[in-house]
Design a protein around this motif. Structure first.
Motif, PDB file in Angstrom:
ATOM      1  N   ILE A  21      -2.336 119.518 -30.542  1.00 14.05           N
ATOM      2  CA  ILE A  21      -1.042 119.822 -29.928  1.00 14.05           C
ATOM      3  C   ILE A  21      -0.392 118.497 -29.564  1.00 14.05           C
ATOM      4  N   THR A  22       0.756 118.232 -30.170  1.00 18.75           N
ATOM      5  CA  THR A  22       1.494 116.998 -29.868  1.00 18.75           C
ATOM      6  C   THR A  22       2.659 117.340 -28.947  1.00 18.75           C
ATOM      7  N   THR A  23       3.681 117.975 -29.496  1.00 20.81           N
ATOM      8  CA  THR A  23       4.799 118.438 -28.662  1.00 20.81           C
ATOM      9  C   THR A  23       4.746 119.949 -28.452  1.00 20.81           C
ATOM     10  N   GLY A  24       3.924 120.640 -29.224  1.00 23.93           N
ATOM     11  CA  GLY A  24       3.866 122.101 -29.140  1.00 23.93           C
ATOM     12  C   GLY A  24       4.873 122.800 -30.037  1.00 23.93           C
ATOM     13  N   ALA A  25       5.589 122.044 -30.877  1.00 28.57           N
ATOM     14  CA  ALA A  25       6.607 122.654 -31.736  1.00 28.57           C
ATOM     15  C   ALA A  25       5.991 123.640 -32.727  1.00 28.57           C
ATOM     16  N   THR A  26       4.855 123.288 -33.306  1.00 29.72           N
ATOM     17  CA  THR A  26       4.193 124.204 -34.241  1.00 29.72           C
ATOM     18  C   THR A  26       3.746 125.463 -33.524  1.00 29.72           C
ATOM     19  N   VAL A  27       3.225 125.292 -32.311  1.00 27.96           N
ATOM     20  CA  VAL A  27       2.781 126.437 -31.520  1.00 27.96           C
ATOM     21  C   VAL A  27       3.949 127.393 -31.276  1.00 27.96           C
ATOM     22  N   VAL A  28       5.074 126.865 -30.816  1.00 32.27           N
ATOM     23  CA  VAL A  28       6.222 127.717 -30.486  1.00 32.27           C
ATOM     24  C   VAL A  28       6.772 128.397 -31.738  1.00 32.27           C
ATOM     25  N   ALA A  29       6.908 127.656 -32.836  1.00 26.52           N
ATOM     26  CA  ALA A  29       7.427 128.253 -34.067  1.00 26.52           C
ATOM     27  C   ALA A  29       6.483 129.344 -34.582  1.00 26.52           C
ATOM     28  N   SER A  30       5.176 129.122 -34.442  1.00 25.84           N
ATOM     29  CA  SER A  30       4.203 130.132 -34.865  1.00 25.84           C
ATOM     30  C   SER A  30       4.271 131.361 -33.966  1.00 25.84           C
ATOM     31  N   LEU A  31       4.374 131.133 -32.657  1.00 29.03           N
ATOM     32  CA  LEU A  31       4.492 132.255 -31.724  1.00 29.03           C
ATOM     33  C   LEU A  31       5.730 133.094 -32.020  1.00 29.03           C
ATOM     34  N   ARG A  32       6.817 132.422 -32.362  1.00 30.96           N
ATOM     35  CA  ARG A  32       8.062 133.141 -32.644  1.00 30.96           C
ATOM     36  C   ARG A  32       7.891 134.050 -33.869  1.00 30.96           C
ATOM     37  N   THR A  33       7.270 133.528 -34.918  1.00 33.20           N
ATOM     38  CA  THR A  33       7.054 134.330 -36.126  1.00 33.20           C
ATOM     39  C   THR A  33       6.120 135.499 -35.846  1.00 33.20           C
ATOM     40  N   LEU A  34       5.047 135.266 -35.125  1.00 37.47           N
ATOM     41  CA  LEU A  34       4.104 136.338 -34.821  1.00 37.47           C
ATOM     42  C   LEU A  34       4.744 137.393 -33.916  1.00 37.47           C
ATOM     43  N   SER A  35       5.570 136.938 -32.977  1.00 42.23           N
ATOM     44  CA  SER A  35       6.202 137.860 -32.038  1.00 42.23           C
ATOM     45  C   SER A  35       7.139 138.834 -32.749  1.00 42.23           C
ATOM     46  N   VAL A  36       7.960 138.318 -33.662  1.00 36.50           N
ATOM     47  CA  VAL A  36       8.938 139.195 -34.323  1.00 36.50           C
ATOM     48  C   VAL A  36       8.271 140.163 -35.282  1.00 36.50           C
ATOM     49  N   THR A  37       7.014 139.904 -35.639  1.00 41.83           N
ATOM     50  CA  THR A  37       6.291 140.824 -36.514  1.00 41.83           C
ATOM     51  C   THR A  37       5.338 141.710 -35.729  1.00 41.83           C
ATOM     52  N   GLY A  38       5.432 141.658 -34.406  1.00 40.64           N
ATOM     53  CA  GLY A  38       4.671 142.571 -33.568  1.00 40.64           C
ATOM     54  C   GLY A  38       3.228 142.184 -33.326  1.00 40.64           C
ATOM     55  N   ILE A  39       2.864 140.941 -33.582  1.00 41.61           N
ATOM     56  CA  ILE A  39       1.493 140.490 -33.352  1.00 41.61           C
ATOM     57  C   ILE A  39       1.429 139.778 -32.001  1.00 41.61           C
ATOM     58  N   GLU A  40       0.607 140.281 -31.112  1.00 44.53           N
ATOM     59  CA  GLU A  40       0.474 139.697 -29.773  1.00 44.53           C
ATOM     60  C   GLU A  40      -0.522 138.537 -29.803  1.00 44.53           C
ATOM     61  N   VAL A  41      -0.107 137.400 -29.257  1.00 42.26           N
ATOM     62  CA  VAL A  41      -0.989 136.237 -29.148  1.00 42.26           C
ATOM     63  C   VAL A  41      -1.517 136.170 -27.721  1.00 42.26           C
ATOM     64  N   LYS A  42      -2.803 136.317 -27.587  1.00 41.15           N
ATOM     65  CA  LYS A  42      -3.437 136.317 -26.261  1.00 41.15           C
ATOM     66  C   LYS A  42      -3.584 134.910 -25.699  1.00 41.15           C
ATOM     67  N   ALA A  43      -3.832 133.934 -26.586  1.00 42.86           N
ATOM     68  CA  ALA A  43      -4.013 132.551 -26.151  1.00 42.86           C
ATOM     69  C   ALA A  43      -3.807 131.622 -27.334  1.00 42.86           C
ATOM     70  N   VAL A  44      -3.505 130.372 -27.013  1.00 39.60           N
ATOM     71  CA  VAL A  44      -3.443 129.299 -28.006  1.00 39.60           C
ATOM     72  C   VAL A  44      -4.564 128.328 -27.677  1.00 39.60           C
TER      73      VAL A  44
END
Length: 238
Positions: A202-225
């Motif tokens: 994790i550098t700035t977290g940009a990949t994390v946020v972009a991944s969370l956004r894609t998973l969220s709109v497809t209905g996949i809940e992320v419990k933790a990173v």
């Protein structure tokens, strides 16, 4: 994928010895350097710009096993850039151990489905494979060895012409990934099952946020990173 090296890898180590990337010793990843990866993952403090860009998202706990420095940094770079394809699986064993501990304190689901953060396809081809996916498979294997139902859901990929993010700041990384992380239907986790998003650094977290956004709109809940290492600072606990 097993966290232990296979027979071919063991034979290759005998023919072409692979020194420890952390200290240069004769073992591929020595116990001393491996000990720098704590089984107690810590919370990461994402930069303000990243948090601003994630204001519309549910942000789960973001944790890492170590700072992106010393032997851990050397091992990640060797695994990604210097042909040490044995290292991601070795590092994944530590990730699996940390996830087992997080599972016991209810920070990740009882049934662990791991979604690897996406890599650029060109980068994966150049490296001879995807190191984050290899790490996820090793972590899942480690969890399974402890009696935990675990699997890997390689459902994210980077589309378009995302450039290498080295040297980009938080806003530059976010712009570079905007709209480019997509869902691969074939790799989805079972319906209704919460997942753990895994990254190497994790550098700035940009990949994390972009991944969370894609998973969220497809209905996949992320419990933790969970990440192997963090260049961002630890979050203060008060």
């Amino acid at each position: 994928m097993s966290g232990e090296p296979g027979p071919f890898a063991v034979l290759l180590d005998l023919v072409l010895p692979r020194p420890c990337p952390g200290c240069g010793g004769p073992e591929p990843w020595c116990p001393g350097c491996a000990a720098t990866l704590s089984s107690r993952a810590r919370s990461v403090a994402l930069p303000g710009l990243t948090l601003d860009g994630a204001a519309d998202l549910h942000l789960p706990p973001v944790m890492a096993l170590a700072r992106y420095a010393g032997p851990v940094r050397a091992a990640i770079i060797a695994g990604k850039e210097r042909g040490r394809r044995d290292l991601p699986a070795r590092l994944g064993c530590s990730v699996g151990t940390a996830m087992f501990r997080l599972r016991r304190i209810d920070l990740i689901p009882p049934e662990v489905w791991i979604v690897p953060a996406p890599s650029r396809r060109s980068a994966a081809r150049a490296r001879g494979g995807d190191p984050v996916r290899a790490m996820a498979e090793s972590a899942a294997s480690t969890l399974a060895g402890r009696g935990v139902t675990a699997g890997v859901a390689p459902c994210l990929y980077t589309a378009g012409r995302a450039r290498d993010s080295v040297g980009l700041d938080a806003s530059g990384r976010a712009a570079n990934l905007a709209g480019r992380i997509r869902l691969r239907t074939a790799g989805r986790p079972p319906p209704g099952v919460p997942v753990v998003l895994l990254d190497d650094v994790i550098t700035t977290g940009a990949t994390v946020v972009a991944s969370l956004r894609t998973l969220s709109v497809t209905g996949i809940e992320v419990k933790a990173v969970v990440a192997l290492a963090s260049a961002a600072p630890w979050r203060s606990v008060r």
